[in-house]
Write a protein that holds these residues in place. Structure first.
Motif, PDB file in Angstrom:
ATOM      1  N   LYS A  64       0.830  -1.201   0.000  1.00 46.88           N
ATOM      2  CA  LYS A  64       0.000   0.000   0.000  1.00 46.88           C
ATOM      3  C   LYS A  64       0.870   1.258   0.000  1.00 46.88           C
ATOM      4  N   LEU A  65       1.926   1.267   0.800  1.00 42.36           N
ATOM      5  CA  LEU A  65       2.817   2.432   0.830  1.00 42.36           C
ATOM      6  C   LEU A  65       3.550   2.600  -0.497  1.00 42.36           C
ATOM      7  N   PHE A  66       4.016   1.497  -1.093  1.00 45.93           N
ATOM      8  CA  PHE A  66       4.670   1.570  -2.399  1.00 45.93           C
ATOM      9  C   PHE A  66       3.726   2.163  -3.448  1.00 45.93           C
ATOM     10  N   LEU A  67       2.525   1.644  -3.514  1.00 49.23           N
ATOM     11  CA  LEU A  67       1.575   2.090  -4.533  1.00 49.23           C
ATOM     12  C   LEU A  67       1.141   3.535  -4.315  1.00 49.23           C
ATOM     13  N   GLN A  68       0.764   3.877  -3.092  1.00 57.11           N
ATOM     14  CA  GLN A  68       0.349   5.250  -2.813  1.00 57.11           C
ATOM     15  C   GLN A  68       1.480   6.239  -3.072  1.00 57.11           C
TER      16      GLN A  68
END
Length: 165
Positions: A64-68
């Motif tokens: 989630k952190l990578f994508l956001q």
């Protein structure tokens, strides 16, 4: 993944933003203090927003952190380039008002913050978690080598472009 993560970490463009921040800050009106101001502002933003990743990575998850972070960094890069292109165009002539300059600086800081809570620390954390204990040191050396190889490619590109000017 141990090769792709550092590869994409370098492709986020953080080195370009950090390297050209003094030029950008001078362009947007900081004058002769641009180098000092850009280093201070981007450095402080980078340090403080890294704590966001430290405190949220286990709760939100790495993916989630990578994508956001990737999506938001891309959006900020597009906004900054559009704002600068709208004022300067291809001729490079133009002047930015204080409010316009503040907007550009704000989006640069947002970009640095997004990198600092996503691709920055996770580019080192995730590859270290992929490998088992028996091969972790060898795996991390590959990860670091890939990261440095693509950073070297970036630095070599700057060197070659400076020779052409």
């Amino acid at each position: 993944m141990a090769i792709l993560i550092p590869f994409f970490q370098q492709l986020t463009g953080i080195n370009v933003i950090m390297f050209y921040a003094p030029v950008l800050f001078k362009t947007v009106g900081f004058g002769s203090n641009a180098s000092l101001m850009s280093a201070m502002i981007t450095g402080l933003v980078n340090v403080f927003t890294t704590f966001v990743s430290i405190f949220t990575v286990d709760r939100l998850g790495r993916r989630k952190l990578f994508l956001q972070g990737g999506i938001q960094m891309f959006a900020c890069q597009k906004i900054v380039s559009t704002l600068i292109a709208a004022k300067f165009g291809t001729s490079g002539e133009g002047h930015l008002s204080k409010s316009y300059s503040s907007g550009v600086v704000a989006f640069i800081c947002i970009y640095v913050a997004e990198f600092a809570w996503s691709w920055g620390p996770l580019g080192w954390l995730v590859p270290s978690e992929i490998f088992s204990m028996e091969v972790r040191s060898a795996g991390q050396s590959i990860t670091v080598s890939v990261n440095m190889l693509f950073y070297f490619r970036y630095c070599a590109g700057i060197f070659v472009s400076s020779l052409q000017v």
